[in-house]
Design an enzyme around this catalytic site. Structure first.
Site, PDB file in Angstrom:
ATOM      1  NE  ARG A 148       8.096  13.577  10.451  1.00 50.97           N
ATOM      2  CZ  ARG A 148       7.323  14.516  10.980  1.00 50.97           C
ATOM      3  NH1 ARG A 148       6.358  14.194  11.812  1.00 50.97           N
ATOM      4  NH2 ARG A 148       7.462  15.798  10.642  1.00 50.97           N
ATOM      5  CB  CYS A 174       1.278  10.695  12.443  1.00 49.83           C
ATOM      6  SG  CYS A 174      -0.272  11.492  12.900  1.00 49.83           S
ATOM      7  CD  GLN A 229       4.323  10.946  10.846  1.00 47.20           C
ATOM      8  OE1 GLN A 229       4.633  11.850  11.614  1.00 47.20           O
ATOM      9  NE2 GLN A 229       4.727   9.698  11.033  1.00 47.20           N
ATOM     10  CG  HIS A 266       2.257  15.494   8.380  1.00 45.33           C
ATOM     11  ND1 HIS A 266       3.477  16.141   8.236  1.00 45.33           N
ATOM     12  CD2 HIS A 266       2.173  15.147   9.700  1.00 45.33           C
ATOM     13  CE1 HIS A 266       4.083  16.176   9.414  1.00 45.33           C
ATOM     14  NE2 HIS A 266       3.320  15.584  10.316  1.00 45.33           N
ATOM     15  CG  ASP A 283      -3.896  12.024  12.763  1.00 42.41           C
ATOM     16  OD1 ASP A 283      -3.319  12.256  13.842  1.00 42.41           O
ATOM     17  OD2 ASP A 283      -4.032  12.895  11.869  1.00 42.41           O
ATOM     18  NE  ARG A 319       3.585  20.840  12.046  1.00 35.78           N
ATOM     19  CZ  ARG A 319       3.525  19.751  12.804  1.00 35.78           C
ATOM     20  NH1 ARG A 319       3.145  19.844  14.064  1.00 35.78           N
ATOM     21  NH2 ARG A 319       3.836  18.567  12.316  1.00 35.78           N
TER      22      ARG A 319
HETATM   23  N1  NVA Z   1      -3.841  15.491  11.805  1.00 33.48           N
HETATM   24  C1  NVA Z   1      -2.987  16.008  12.843  1.00 33.48           C
HETATM   25  C2  NVA Z   1      -1.577  15.545  12.647  1.00 33.48           C
HETATM   26  C3  NVA Z   1      -0.603  15.998  13.697  1.00 33.48           C
HETATM   27  C4  NVA Z   1       0.778  15.538  13.427  1.00 33.48           C
HETATM   28  C5  NVA Z   1      -3.077  17.523  12.869  1.00 33.48           C
HETATM   29  O1  NVA Z   1      -3.065  18.133  11.785  1.00 33.48           O
HETATM   30  O2  NVA Z   1      -3.153  18.108  13.944  1.00 33.48           O
HETATM   31  N1   CP Z   2       3.671  13.678  13.819  1.00 38.65           N
HETATM   32  C1   CP Z   2       3.989  14.976  13.965  1.00 38.65           C
HETATM   33  O1   CP Z   2       4.104  15.739  12.992  1.00 38.65           O
HETATM   34  O2   CP Z   2       4.225  15.363  15.243  1.00 38.65           O
HETATM   35  P1   CP Z   2       4.389  16.858  15.780  1.00 38.65           P
HETATM   36  O3   CP Z   2       3.067  17.542  15.633  1.00 38.65           O
HETATM   37  O4   CP Z   2       4.812  16.697  17.204  1.00 38.65           O
HETATM   38  O5   CP Z   2       5.441  17.572  14.961  1.00 38.65           O
END
Ligand code: NVA
Ligand code: CP
Length: 315
Positions: free
Chosen positions: A303, A275, A143, A140, A235, A113
């Site tokens: 997930r 998500c 997800q 993502h 989101d 990540r």
């Molecule tokens: N768009 C959000 C998704 C988190 C799962 C982010 O990138 O922070």
């Molecule tokens: N939806 C998602 O990826 O959650 P986290 O940021 O908690 O991993």
């Protein structure tokens, strides 16, 4: 292609973005995820990754991604290593390519990540084991695979479905556009001016949609997007890495909250998706997130199952 051929195609592949997969391959992964979920629920063990190790590099926070990958590896008979950037030499300047080469000598797969999507591409170019994208600024995919699985589970198919995404033109919007385009789900994205999705990703989704017949569009009008939608998705307004823009985003996104006024334009039996993590009172009102149309915790659970299907197939 037979399931055996799909299975052998998937082995050793990277999972960086949904556009790298065919509709058949994604359907295979969703079917496998549903099977693994069923087995897990009746207590049938499936140690497909006995003795295997997944390295998990986190340069951003996580609840779902970390816990679902770690638990998934354990349930598959393997083991997962949590590596935060601060504790890796990468945080002190070791290159991405050296990190990829070294980790490939120890582990059977790497989940990451991170920020720029180029980082996962570079890791993949230098790794001899599969790289899985656990979220970048652009995509993502894990997800959205879980979300596609949730759509099948809740509605039975992708046929004649419309998904409306309301909010920021971010990683979730991008992966939803591409995922829907491949599977043949109509996808309308409503974003404020200046927060549009990346043009090249919209073009990519429209290209994919030519094959599936999906209708793909972007608008600045949330009502236009949500009208007759089967799924309403949102989101956070401020994604990880954009925290210094929080105040201006709160102003810009004011008319893009998913609330009772907006969802009255959706189909009566619409499903609400997010998500997570969610901010009640910002991108979604509490009564929608916690209401009868919401399936957000099923998405979160899926997930685990969707990623177990990815891990089993790639590793
Ligand atoms: N768009 C959000 C998704 C988190 C799962 C982010 O990138 O922070
Ligand atoms: N939806 C998602 O990826 O959650 P986290 O940021 O908690 O991993």
């Amino acid at each position: 292609m037979t399931p055996e051929e799909i299975k052998s195609n998937l082995k050793g592949k990277h999972f960086l973005k949904l556009a790298d997969f065919t509709k058949e391959e994604l359907l295979f992964l969703i079917d496998l995820a549903l099977k693994l979920k069923k087995e897990q629920n009746v207590g049938k063990t499936h140690r497909h990754l006995d003795g295997k190790t997944l390295a998990m590099i986190f340069e951003k926070s996580s609840t779902r991604t970390r816990v679902s990958f770690e638990t998934g590896m354990y349930q598959l008979g393997g083991h997962a290593l949590f590596l935060s950037k601060d504790e890796l030499q990468m945080g002190r300047g070791e290159t991405i390519s050296d990190t990829a080469k070294v980790l490939s000598r120890y582990v059977d797969g790497i989940m990451i990540r991170t920020f720029a999507h180029d980082i996962v591409e570079e890791l993949a170019d230098n790794s001899s084991v599969p790289i899985i994208n656990g979220l970048t600024d652009d995509y993502h995919p894990c997800q959205v695979l879980a979300d596609l699985m949730t759509i099948v589970e809740k509605t039975g198919s992708f046929k004649e479905k419309k998904l409306a995404y309301v909010g920021d033109g971010n990683n979730m919007a991008h992966s939803l556009l591409v995922g829907c385009a491949i599977m043949g789900i109509d996808c309308s994205v409503a974003v404020p001016k200046n927060y549009e999705v990346k043009q090249e990703i919209l073009t990519l989704a429209k290209d994919k949609a030519k094959e599936s017949g999906a209708v793909i569009m972007q608008t600045n009008d949330p009502i236009e997007a949500v009208t007759r939608a089967d799924i309403v998705y949102t989101d956070v307004w401020t994604s990880m890495g954009f925290e210094n823009e929080t105040e201006e985003r709160l102003q810009a996104f004011g008319d893009f909250q998913v609330n009772q006024n907006l969802v009255k334009h959706a189909n009566e039996d619409y499903l609400f998706f997010h998500c997570l993590p969610a901010h009640r009172g910002e991108e979604v009102s509490a009564d929608i997130l916690d209401g009868p149309h919401s399936v957000v915790f099923d998405q979160a659970e899926n997930r685990l199952h969707a990623q177990k299907a990815v891990l089993t197939s790639l590793l």
